[in-house]
Design a protein around this motif. Structure first.
Motif, mmCIF file in Angstrom:
data_model
loop_
_atom_site.group_PDB
_atom_site.id
_atom_site.type_symbol
_atom_site.label_atom_id
_atom_site.label_comp_id
_atom_site.label_asym_id
_atom_site.label_seq_id
_atom_site.Cartn_x
_atom_site.Cartn_y
_atom_site.Cartn_z
ATOM 1 N N GLN A 121 0.870 -1.180 0.000
ATOM 2 C CA GLN A 121 0.000 0.000 0.000
ATOM 3 C C GLN A 121 0.904 1.226 0.000
ATOM 4 O O GLN A 121 1.917 1.253 0.697
ATOM 5 N N VAL A 122 0.539 2.222 -0.794
ATOM 6 C CA VAL A 122 1.320 3.459 -0.875
ATOM 7 C C VAL A 122 0.617 4.530 -0.037
ATOM 8 O O VAL A 122 -0.621 4.639 -0.043
ATOM 9 N N GLY A 123 1.402 5.349 0.663
ATOM 10 C CA GLY A 123 0.864 6.271 1.650
ATOM 11 C C GLY A 123 0.248 7.544 1.104
ATOM 12 O O GLY A 123 0.602 8.644 1.569
ATOM 13 N N PHE A 124 -0.684 7.417 0.170
ATOM 14 C CA PHE A 124 -1.466 8.571 -0.276
ATOM 15 C C PHE A 124 -2.674 8.703 0.664
ATOM 16 O O PHE A 124 -3.788 8.301 0.349
ATOM 17 N N MET A 125 -2.423 9.301 1.824
ATOM 18 C CA MET A 125 -3.403 9.282 2.903
ATOM 19 C C MET A 125 -4.601 10.176 2.640
ATOM 20 O O MET A 125 -5.636 10.052 3.301
ATOM 21 N N ARG A 126 -4.511 11.086 1.646
ATOM 22 C CA ARG A 126 -5.651 11.965 1.390
ATOM 23 C C ARG A 126 -6.895 11.176 0.985
ATOM 24 O O ARG A 126 -8.014 11.657 1.144
ATOM 25 N N ARG A 127 -6.714 9.971 0.460
ATOM 26 C CA ARG A 127 -7.852 9.129 0.112
ATOM 27 C C ARG A 127 -8.700 8.780 1.332
ATOM 28 O O ARG A 127 -9.846 8.349 1.181
ATOM 29 N N PHE A 128 -8.144 8.953 2.528
ATOM 30 C CA PHE A 128 -8.857 8.638 3.760
ATOM 31 C C PHE A 128 -9.324 9.886 4.499
ATOM 32 O O PHE A 128 -9.990 9.781 5.526
ATOM 33 N N ASP A 129 -8.967 11.061 4.002
ATOM 34 C CA ASP A 129 -9.364 12.301 4.649
ATOM 35 C C ASP A 129 -10.876 12.492 4.494
ATOM 36 O O ASP A 129 -11.399 12.437 3.364
ATOM 37 N N PRO A 130 -11.610 12.705 5.583
ATOM 38 C CA PRO A 130 -13.073 12.811 5.479
ATOM 39 C C PRO A 130 -13.557 13.863 4.493
ATOM 40 O O PRO A 130 -14.565 13.654 3.807
ATOM 41 N N ALA A 131 -12.858 14.980 4.368
ATOM 42 C CA ALA A 131 -13.294 16.032 3.447
ATOM 43 C C ALA A 131 -13.142 15.589 1.994
ATOM 44 O O ALA A 131 -14.028 15.836 1.159
ATOM 45 N N TYR A 132 -12.033 14.934 1.671
ATOM 46 C CA TYR A 132 -11.854 14.425 0.311
ATOM 47 C C TYR A 132 -12.838 13.292 0.012
ATOM 48 O O TYR A 132 -13.356 13.184 -1.108
ATOM 49 N N VAL A 133 -13.077 12.438 1.006
ATOM 50 C CA VAL A 133 -14.035 11.342 0.815
ATOM 51 C C VAL A 133 -15.422 11.896 0.493
ATOM 52 O O VAL A 133 -16.121 11.404 -0.406
ATOM 53 N N GLU A 134 -15.821 12.954 1.199
ATOM 54 C CA GLU A 134 -17.132 13.551 0.946
ATOM 55 C C GLU A 134 -17.179 14.207 -0.431
ATOM 56 O O GLU A 134 -18.187 14.106 -1.148
ATOM 57 N N MET A 135 -16.093 14.858 -0.844
ATOM 58 C CA MET A 135 -16.037 15.476 -2.165
ATOM 59 C C MET A 135 -16.216 14.427 -3.254
ATOM 60 O O MET A 135 -16.989 14.619 -4.214
ATOM 61 N N ARG A 136 -15.538 13.314 -3.115
ATOM 62 C CA ARG A 136 -15.653 12.239 -4.099
ATOM 63 C C ARG A 136 -17.064 11.655 -4.114
ATOM 64 O O ARG A 136 -17.606 11.328 -5.180
ATOM 65 N N SER A 137 -17.664 11.529 -2.950
ATOM 66 C CA SER A 137 -19.016 10.982 -2.871
ATOM 67 C C SER A 137 -20.015 11.874 -3.585
ATOM 68 O O SER A 137 -20.909 11.388 -4.291
ATOM 69 N N VAL A 138 -19.878 13.182 -3.418
ATOM 70 C CA VAL A 138 -20.762 14.124 -4.111
ATOM 71 C C VAL A 138 -20.633 13.960 -5.615
ATOM 72 O O VAL A 138 -21.626 13.920 -6.351
ATOM 73 N N LEU A 139 -19.405 13.845 -6.094
ATOM 74 C CA LEU A 139 -19.186 13.704 -7.534
ATOM 75 C C LEU A 139 -19.779 12.390 -8.048
ATOM 76 O O LEU A 139 -20.443 12.361 -9.091
ATOM 77 N N LYS A 140 -19.588 11.295 -7.297
ATOM 78 C CA LYS A 140 -20.085 10.002 -7.749
ATOM 79 C C LYS A 140 -21.608 9.936 -7.739
ATOM 80 O O LYS A 140 -22.213 9.234 -8.560
ATOM 81 N N ARG A 141 -22.240 10.666 -6.818
ATOM 82 C CA ARG A 141 -23.709 10.672 -6.773
ATOM 83 C C ARG A 141 -24.310 11.413 -7.960
ATOM 84 O O ARG A 141 -25.483 11.209 -8.293
ATOM 85 N N GLY A 142 -23.539 12.284 -8.581
ATOM 86 C CA GLY A 142 -23.988 12.967 -9.781
ATOM 87 C C GLY A 142 -24.906 14.147 -9.563
ATOM 88 O O GLY A 142 -25.422 14.718 -10.529
ATOM 89 N N GLU A 143 -25.100 14.567 -8.323
ATOM 90 C CA GLU A 143 -26.058 15.640 -8.052
ATOM 91 C C GLU A 143 -25.600 16.994 -8.583
ATOM 92 O O GLU A 143 -26.427 17.893 -8.800
ATOM 93 N N LEU A 144 -24.296 17.155 -8.813
ATOM 94 C CA LEU A 144 -23.789 18.406 -9.376
ATOM 95 C C LEU A 144 -23.410 18.266 -10.850
ATOM 96 O O LEU A 144 -22.818 19.183 -11.428
ATOM 97 N N GLY A 145 -23.758 17.141 -11.444
ATOM 98 C CA GLY A 145 -23.353 16.909 -12.822
ATOM 99 C C GLY A 145 -21.914 16.440 -12.891
ATOM 100 O O GLY A 145 -21.292 16.107 -11.884
ATOM 101 N N LYS A 146 -21.363 16.431 -14.078
ATOM 102 C CA LYS A 146 -19.999 15.929 -14.240
ATOM 103 C C LYS A 146 -18.967 16.983 -13.853
ATOM 104 O O LYS A 146 -19.239 18.186 -13.862
ATOM 105 N N ALA A 147 -17.775 16.505 -13.519
ATOM 106 C CA ALA A 147 -16.667 17.404 -13.166
ATOM 107 C C ALA A 147 -16.169 18.125 -14.409
ATOM 108 O O ALA A 147 -16.107 17.558 -15.507
ATOM 109 N N LEU A 148 -15.802 19.396 -14.242
ATOM 110 C CA LEU A 148 -15.254 20.200 -15.331
ATOM 111 C C LEU A 148 -13.832 20.671 -15.039
ATOM 112 O O LEU A 148 -12.952 20.581 -15.885
ATOM 113 N N LEU A 149 -13.626 21.191 -13.817
ATOM 114 C CA LEU A 149 -12.348 21.779 -13.433
ATOM 115 C C LEU A 149 -12.021 21.405 -11.995
ATOM 116 O O LEU A 149 -12.923 21.155 -11.182
#
Length: 328
Positions: A121-149
């Motif tokens: 396992q490589v130590g890219f710990m941001r994948r476990f940061d609650p704020a980043y996890v929530e950001m990814r969840s919002v994107l995957k749910r599609g409620e804001l549409g697709k990512a642009l920038l």
């Protein structure tokens, strides 16, 4: 079942990992720590009952009491230690980068594949940061549409004394490369590195701006400022078709005095990503016990280093550099 953990490297990062394992992660026991500087290894082992000091990381890996290894030694030592862990059949969490070069990453990846099971396992710990996890969840749910920038900033108060000009990209920017891939689920296909007006007379080209192009058409700008002076500040804004998500930050104290109001910033990564490091360690230990592996794997380490090499080439040439998109 308690897992015996050995930590290689007793500098700031290694010492912090060692204390987290010993004090904040259940089911783990810190049984060994190594560092070429014996006094540093002994300082940590003296804090933690049952932890033995070593000066040779290879001896630590070979010790039967060490069931899994966390590598937090200088970047250029990672390949040798990871290969030794694979040779011993031991799970390893290696701090980023997996290796400073893509050739080193490929050597490690091929050795792991030859074993037929995942141990790295490589130590890219941001994948476990609650704020980043929530950001990814919002994107995957599609409620804001697709990512642009994506707008990203990575600012340190002061660059570590051992930092070379290349390490702003090979050691720091690799966090941004990994989180961009993880958030979007898309590969990076090109990067352009731009110098800004340089701060001071130091050896670092500081700050830098990278323009990153994703395979799905998303564009990201990444600011790297290793000597921002005011504190440690990580920023990410995700811009989608129907809204944006701005990365949350742990709430600092609010100071009021003499007619002013101000918030403080942490001095380094520990004040911002303490929870992420702890959660990363917990997920890694779960995989050591046989649960589904989590976190970045060796191919993710290779992908980030390949982008770093392209960014360095762009910095030297002043040109856009393309990156092959084949899955490593």
């Amino acid at each position: 079942m308690t897992i015996g953990i050995g930590v290689i490297g007793a500098g700031v990062m290694g010492a912090d990992h060692a204390r987290t394992v010993a004090r904040h992660v259940g089911g783990a026991e810190l049984v060994a720590i190594s560092d070429p500087d014996e006094s540093r290894a002994r300082a940590i082992s003296g804090e933690i009952a049952g932890c033995r000091p070593f000066t040779d990381g290879l001896e630590l890996i070979a010790d039967p009491a060490v069931e899994a290894v966390l590598i937090a030694s200088p970047d250029h030592t990672h390949v040798g230690f990871v290969l030794a862990c694979l040779g011993a059949g031991k799970h390893v969490l290696c701090e980023k980068p997996l290796a400073p070069t893509s050739a080193g990453c490929r050597e490690v990846l091929e050795a792991e594949r030859a074993l037929g099971r995942r141990l790295i396992q490589v130590g890219f710990m941001r994948r476990f940061d609650p704020a980043y996890v929530e950001m990814r969840s919002v994107l995957k749910r599609g409620e804001l549409g697709k990512a642009l920038l994506l707008h990203c900033a990575h600012r340190n108060a002061t660059a570590p004394g051992f930092f070379t000009p290349e390490m702003s990209i090979t050691n720091a920017a690799v966090h941004e490369f990994d989180i961009l891939r993880w958030l979007t689920g898309s590969e990076i296909i090109a990067v352009t590195a731009l110098n800004s007006a340089r701060k001071g007379d130091g050896g670092l080209r500081d700050p830098l701006v990278l323009l990153v192009e994703m395979e799905d058409g998303v564009l990201a700008d990444v600011e790297l400022f290793m000597n921002a002076a005011y504190g440690y500040d990580i920023r990410t804004e995700l811009v989608c078709e129907n809204g944006t998500v701005d990365l949350g930050r742990p709430a600092p104290n609010l100071h009021r005095r003499a007619g002013t109001e101000a918030r403080s910033f942490p001095s380094d990564w520990r004040g911002r990503f303490g929870d992420a490091y702890r959660l990363q360690l917990q997920a890694w230990l779960a995989s050591v016990r046989g649960q589904e592996p989590a976190g970045a794997d060796a191919s993710d380490g290779l992908a980030a280093t390949r982008v770093a090499e392209a960014a360095l080439a762009s910095l030297e040439s002043g040109r856009r550099v393309e990156i092959a998109t084949d899955r490593p």
